[in-house]
Design an enzyme around this catalytic site. Sequence first.
Site, PDB file in Angstrom:
ATOM      1  N   ALA A   1      50.648  46.610 101.794  1.00  0.00           N
ATOM      2  CA  ALA A   1      50.602  47.391 103.035  1.00  0.00           C
ATOM      3  C   ALA A   1      51.990  47.442 103.655  1.00  0.00           C
ATOM      4  CB  ALA A   1      49.618  46.756 104.014  1.00  0.00           C
ATOM      5  N   LYS A   2      52.132  48.360 104.571  1.00  0.00           N
ATOM      6  CA  LYS A   2      53.420  48.590 105.209  1.00  0.00           C
ATOM      7  C   LYS A   2      54.008  47.306 105.799  1.00  0.00           C
ATOM      8  CE  LYS A   2      55.657  52.496 107.015  1.00  0.00           C
ATOM      9  NZ  LYS A   2      56.404  52.339 105.775  1.00  0.00           N
ATOM     10  N   ARG A   3      53.141  46.467 106.384  1.00  0.00           N
ATOM     11  CA  ARG A   3      53.646  45.246 107.040  1.00  0.00           C
ATOM     12  C   ARG A   3      54.241  44.249 106.047  1.00  0.00           C
ATOM     13  NH1 ARG A   3      48.306  45.284 107.272  1.00  0.00           N
ATOM     14  NH2 ARG A   3      47.209  43.820 105.932  1.00  0.00           N
ATOM     15  N   ASP A   4      54.039  44.489 104.745  1.00  0.00           N
ATOM     16  CA  ASP A   4      54.592  43.574 103.748  1.00  0.00           C
ATOM     17  C   ASP A   4      56.097  43.755 103.572  1.00  0.00           C
ATOM     18  OD1 ASP A   4      52.182  42.287 103.102  1.00  0.00           O
ATOM     19  OD2 ASP A   4      51.587  43.996 101.865  1.00  0.00           O
TER      20      ASP A   4
END
Length: 303
Positions: free
Chosen positions: A243-246
């Site tokens: 996911a983007k937060r990774d």
Amino acid sequence: MTSPTGAGRYAPSPSGDLHLGNLRTAVLAWVLARRSDRAFHLRVEDLDRVREGAEQRQLEDLAAIGIDWDGAVVRQSERGAAHDAALATLTDRGAAFECYCTRREILEAPSAPHAPPGAYPGTCRDLIEEQREAGRARMRELRREPALRLRAETRTWQVHDLWAGQVTGEVDDLVLRRGDGVVAYNLAVVVDDAAAGVDQVVRADDLLSSAPRQAHLAHLLGLPEPSYAHVPLAVNGRGDRLAKRDGAVTLRDRLARGESAAEVTGRIGDSLGLPGCRRAADVLARWDPASLPSEPWVVELPA
Ligand code: GLU
């Protein structure tokens, strides 16, 4: 537009930039189509969760790693007439019914033993006309439309997946058109794939359990059932879906950090045991589908 040799496809949702897992799935969809002399189509699944500009960026990203496609890009939002025709076919045949339940009512209803949580309890399946009128009146109050559900006459359906083999999955009274009037993904995907001559569906394996119900819908609509190939998801170091937060998970992120599109394609090749790839065509030349790891791809993300 039907190709005599069939077609594969990639069907991104334009909700943001494509991450490495999306790109790997796209490469494999393209490779499996091209190595079997199929056409390859792109379809943008823009029925909801659309982010402004995402479609154009996704197309650019796919081209940047060496994926090409045949014919015009299809947008699902422009296929309403075909979706409505399919809904009418099922309705005319008595294979669909209006459902007046709210999500909460479905969650709170006592369900059949062994039914998965949230499974549709069948509340509106066999109502008499008077009850339907009351349901419609209630929908008007809620300013919603009734959802349209499949009156499933079978509980299971079987598909063939390149890696998973014969897969038997559940078919339920699935939603065909949602309460907000939007056609359901499961119906749109079937209608749109068939219209494009797609006979090979390659995508991430979070959709494997949807394949039997989609193939069953194709069957009910008199459309050919495609073959399937579901690719393991990409995950972060903790095993969660990428996911983007990774961090720098998209091609755009990697380019901004000074990597080239060829190097990003190289990472995808590495994940397939093919070091030194620089374009999707390198994967096409060297990849043996039998060698696809069955576990998720754990993406290493250097800062
Ligand atoms: N739009 C879906 C996704 O981006 C894929 C749907 C499909 O391939 O059938 O995950």
